[in-house]
Design a protein around this motif. Structure first.
Motif, PDB file in Angstrom:
ATOM      1  N   THR A 132       0.680  -1.701   0.093  1.00  0.00           N
ATOM      2  CA  THR A 132       0.042   0.197   0.480  1.00  0.00           C
ATOM      3  C   THR A 132       0.911   1.127   0.202  1.00  0.00           C
ATOM      4  N   SER A 133       2.222   1.916   1.208  1.00  0.00           N
ATOM      5  CA  SER A 133       2.626   2.949   0.703  1.00  0.00           C
ATOM      6  C   SER A 133       3.626   2.863  -0.117  1.00  0.00           C
ATOM      7  N   HIS A 134       3.880   1.452  -0.642  1.00  0.00           N
ATOM      8  CA  HIS A 134       4.468   1.263  -1.989  1.00  0.00           C
ATOM      9  C   HIS A 134       3.979   2.317  -3.532  1.00  0.00           C
ATOM     10  N   PHE A 271       6.663  10.805   1.709  1.00  0.00           N
ATOM     11  CA  PHE A 271       7.376  10.430   2.452  1.00  0.00           C
ATOM     12  C   PHE A 271       7.033  10.169   3.864  1.00  0.00           C
ATOM     13  N   SER A 272       5.627  10.827   3.653  1.00  0.00           N
ATOM     14  CA  SER A 272       4.554  10.054   4.981  1.00  0.00           C
ATOM     15  C   SER A 272       4.194   8.896   4.554  1.00  0.00           C
ATOM     16  N   MET A 273       3.916   8.611   3.301  1.00  0.00           N
ATOM     17  CA  MET A 273       3.371   6.648   3.286  1.00  0.00           C
ATOM     18  C   MET A 273       3.953   6.082   3.397  1.00  0.00           C
ATOM     19  N   LEU A 316       1.461  31.915   3.118  1.00  0.00           N
ATOM     20  CA  LEU A 316       0.898  31.199   4.208  1.00  0.00           C
ATOM     21  C   LEU A 316      -0.286  30.191   3.832  1.00  0.00           C
ATOM     22  N   CYS A 317      -0.522  30.853   2.856  1.00  0.00           N
ATOM     23  CA  CYS A 317      -2.001  30.007   2.690  1.00  0.00           C
ATOM     24  C   CYS A 317      -1.366  28.300   1.657  1.00  0.00           C
ATOM     25  N   TYR A 318      -0.461  28.865   0.852  1.00  0.00           N
ATOM     26  CA  TYR A 318       0.391  27.861   0.033  1.00  0.00           C
ATOM     27  C   TYR A 318       0.966  26.597   1.225  1.00  0.00           C
ATOM     28  N   ILE A 319       1.876  27.038   2.355  1.00  0.00           N
ATOM     29  CA  ILE A 319       1.578  26.737   3.861  1.00  0.00           C
ATOM     30  C   ILE A 319       0.965  25.877   4.755  1.00  0.00           C
ATOM     31  N   LEU A 320       0.228  26.468   4.496  1.00  0.00           N
ATOM     32  CA  LEU A 320      -0.991  25.594   5.238  1.00  0.00           C
ATOM     33  C   LEU A 320      -1.701  24.402   4.192  1.00  0.00           C
ATOM     34  N   TYR A 321      -1.767  24.740   3.170  1.00  0.00           N
ATOM     35  CA  TYR A 321      -2.072  23.525   2.027  1.00  0.00           C
ATOM     36  C   TYR A 321      -0.846  22.462   1.822  1.00  0.00           C
ATOM     37  N   VAL A 322      -0.467  23.114   1.807  1.00  0.00           N
ATOM     38  CA  VAL A 322       0.725  21.998   2.200  1.00  0.00           C
ATOM     39  C   VAL A 322       0.939  20.800   3.676  1.00  0.00           C
ATOM     40  N   THR A 323       0.699  21.583   4.604  1.00  0.00           N
ATOM     41  CA  THR A 323       0.558  20.868   5.876  1.00  0.00           C
ATOM     42  C   THR A 323      -0.333  20.135   5.561  1.00  0.00           C
ATOM     43  N   TYR A 324      -1.475  20.543   5.454  1.00  0.00           N
ATOM     44  CA  TYR A 324      -2.562  19.459   4.971  1.00  0.00           C
ATOM     45  C   TYR A 324      -3.002  18.370   4.671  1.00  0.00           C
ATOM     46  N   GLY A 325      -2.438  18.706   3.520  1.00  0.00           N
ATOM     47  CA  GLY A 325      -2.115  16.750   2.489  1.00  0.00           C
ATOM     48  C   GLY A 325      -1.495  16.503   3.066  1.00  0.00           C
ATOM     49  N   ILE A 326      -0.106  16.848   3.375  1.00  0.00           N
ATOM     50  CA  ILE A 326       1.016  15.722   4.196  1.00  0.00           C
ATOM     51  C   ILE A 326       0.141  15.246   5.396  1.00  0.00           C
ATOM     52  N   LEU A 327      -0.599  15.386   5.831  1.00  0.00           N
ATOM     53  CA  LEU A 327      -1.548  15.299   6.514  1.00  0.00           C
ATOM     54  C   LEU A 327      -2.833  14.441   6.845  1.00  0.00           C
ATOM     55  N   TYR A 328      -2.832  14.399   5.245  1.00  0.00           N
ATOM     56  CA  TYR A 328      -4.350  13.945   4.999  1.00  0.00           C
ATOM     57  C   TYR A 328      -3.715  12.630   3.657  1.00  0.00           C
ATOM     58  N   ALA A 329      -1.858  12.341   3.540  1.00  0.00           N
ATOM     59  CA  ALA A 329      -1.321  11.426   2.639  1.00  0.00           C
ATOM     60  C   ALA A 329      -0.868  10.187   4.125  1.00  0.00           C
ATOM     61  N   PHE A 330      -0.763  10.937   5.265  1.00  0.00           N
ATOM     62  CA  PHE A 330      -0.025   9.664   6.281  1.00  0.00           C
ATOM     63  C   PHE A 330      -1.010   9.184   6.735  1.00  0.00           C
ATOM     64  N   THR A 333      -3.024   6.511   4.593  1.00  0.00           N
ATOM     65  CA  THR A 333      -2.354   5.217   3.904  1.00  0.00           C
ATOM     66  C   THR A 333      -2.890   4.291   5.201  1.00  0.00           C
ATOM     67  N   ILE A 334      -2.787   4.876   6.426  1.00  0.00           N
ATOM     68  CA  ILE A 334      -3.815   4.225   7.708  1.00  0.00           C
ATOM     69  C   ILE A 334      -4.004   3.820   7.276  1.00  0.00           C
ATOM     70  N   CYS A 335      -5.659   4.361   7.345  1.00  0.00           N
ATOM     71  CA  CYS A 335      -6.904   4.058   6.814  1.00  0.00           C
ATOM     72  C   CYS A 335      -6.592   3.287   5.921  1.00  0.00           C
ATOM     73  N   ALA A 336      -5.908   2.454   4.941  1.00  0.00           N
ATOM     74  CA  ALA A 336      -6.257   2.170   3.702  1.00  0.00           C
ATOM     75  C   ALA A 336      -5.890   0.808   4.407  1.00  0.00           C
ATOM     76  N   PHE A 337      -4.270   0.530   5.006  1.00  0.00           N
ATOM     77  CA  PHE A 337      -4.022  -0.335   5.545  1.00  0.00           C
ATOM     78  C   PHE A 337      -5.040  -1.466   6.624  1.00  0.00           C
ATOM     79  N   LYS A 338      -5.273  -0.684   7.412  1.00  0.00           N
ATOM     80  CA  LYS A 338      -6.498  -0.861   8.826  1.00  0.00           C
ATOM     81  C   LYS A 338      -6.811  -1.255   8.536  1.00  0.00           C
ATOM     82  N   ILE A 339      -8.431  -0.672   7.167  1.00  0.00           N
ATOM     83  CA  ILE A 339      -9.636  -1.389   6.262  1.00  0.00           C
ATOM     84  C   ILE A 339      -8.992  -2.593   5.596  1.00  0.00           C
TER      85      ILE A 339
END
Length: 408
Positions: A132-134, A271-273, A316-330, A333-339
């Motif tokens: 999944t992570s690959h 990398f977070s994935m 600032l909007c760019y930075i907040l969006y990137v932070t949101y996206g990283i958290l989503y990716a991580f 991925t956990i959600c997918a393999f937990k299911i």
């Protein structure tokens, strides 16, 4: 090379190729400056919503026939539809032409569920997490490479938007060819093609077996918990990424760094994935800490989006969006393999397809009520609403946790 690693490599390369969409970071700007009578408002309210509606309708069909067609035909359709999208973009003109493109883009998005579910049909359960992570990391590395390349080409004026679109089309043709000739076929499936497992399922007919697996999966509270998170996160992520360029243009019309932002986001998300696939999170095996993690993730995402929407600074909007996206990716991925590890083997297309369909149904409702009809909120109002929905979801998990604690 071990068989599961070989399959992982083949699928990861397809994931990488299909993300070679160099024009996407500048798509809104491209539409508004290169197509006749196409404004930002028309893009926001009449063009992008067509992609959402097309996606949800076709996804319903895709997840119902994925097992019957044994996955590979839909993976091929993924590659072919993507080539059609970027090929049409070189010849159409005006609003109607762009709406036709959005219909085919909905096909591409709908077939992605077959791509992500396919991996679970060819490997053993103990390898779910790593594969999944690959595959998900390969998708993000592809986005990073295309975004970085696009940024360099645009910044140094090596290519204009039309040339970026041509380059996108070429790579999507490669992806289609790869999917046709190199993706291994699935010989059996759990519902309609069960030659090797007929005795195991006692000759249950396909539709009865589908219903049995559906009930069995969602009776599992872990599956239900993570599925709710998966559906809502999927819905909001696609809504946020679909309209983020409109928000950026609202804050500042100098959006030349869009591709750089997408590149940074996808690289860090990849990398977070990978980290999510490698690190064993013991707390996720326990119910209460799991709900706490979901609460914190939802609240943090909600706050990030509200601040991004109300910011007057594009940086600032760019930075907040990137932070949101990283958290989503991580988290996804956990959600997918937990299911995946808590459902019946080979029913992944059914469960992930249904979860995605629920997410898209919610997204369609949001598009109708908030964007194209109903309230017709501007970009700022839209993103405050999306952030608030994350807070509502987090509050729902918090209430559930408190109720369980009171019962003890």
């Amino acid at each position: 090379m071990r068989e599961f690693l070989k399959i992982s490599l083949i699928l990861s390369l397809l994931g990488f190729l299909k993300e070679m969409r160099f024009i996407e970071p500048f798509l809104t700007d491209y539409y508004s400056t290169n197509f006749e009578n196409v404004t930002i408002e028309i893009i926001n309210q009449e063009i992008f919503p067509v992609g959402t509606y097309s996606h949800v309708i076709q996804l319903l069909i895709v997840f119902l026939i994925t097992d019957y067609l044994k996955y590979k035909p839909l993976v091929i359709l993924l590659g072919v539809s993507s080539a059609i999208v970027w090929g049409l973009m070189m010849i159409v003109d005006g609003k109607f032409g762009l709406q036709i493109i959005e219909v085919f883009y909905g096909t591409f998005c709908a077939c992605e569920i077959a791509y992500y579910a396919y991996i679970y049909t060819k490997i053993d359960k103990e390898n779910y997490q790593i594969v999944t992570s690959h595959t998900r990391s390969a998708v993000l590395f592809g986005r990073f490479f295309s975004a970085l390349s696009a940024q360099i080409l645009v910044y140094y004026k090596v290519s204009d938007y039309r040339q970026l679109n041509l380059l996108t089309f070429i790579f999507q043709v490669f992806a289609a060819i790869w999917s046709i000739f190199l993706i291994p076929s699935v010989k059996t499936s759990i519902y309609f093609h069960r030659d090797e497992i007929e005795k195991q399922h006692k000759k249950l007919n396909a539709f009865k077996l589908i219903w049995e697996h559906f009930k069995m999966s969602y009776k599992n509270e872990t599956v239900l918990l993570w599925s709710a998170f998966y559906a809502m996160s999927f819905c909001l992520y696609f809504q946020i990424t679909a309209y983020i360029q409109v928000l950026w243009l609202t804050i500042d019309d100098n959006v030349i760094w869009n591709a750089s932002v997408d590149g940074v986001l996808t690289l860090l998300s990849a990398f977070s994935m990978l980290i999510a696939g490698k690190v064993h999170i013991a707390y996720l095996q326990q119910r209460t800490p799991t709900i706490l993690i979901l609460i914190l993730i939802c609240i943090f995402k909600g706050v990030l989006l509200i601040f991004a929407a109300t910011s007057s600074s594009l940086l600032l909007c760019y930075i907040l969006y990137v932070t949101y996206g990283i958290l989503y990716a991580f988290s996804i991925t956990i959600c997918a393999f937990k299911i995946a590890e808590n459902i019946t083997e080979d029913s992944h297309g059914l469960i992930f397809g249904f979860n995605t369909f629920i997410g898209l149904s919610i997204q369609t409702c949001l598009t109708i009520t908030i964007v194209s009809n109903g309230f017709k909120l501007g970009p700022i109002g839209q993103y405050v609403t999306y952030g608030s929905l994350y807070l509502v979801l987090g509050s729902g998990y918090l209430i559930k946790l408190l109720m369980e604690m009171l019962k003890k």
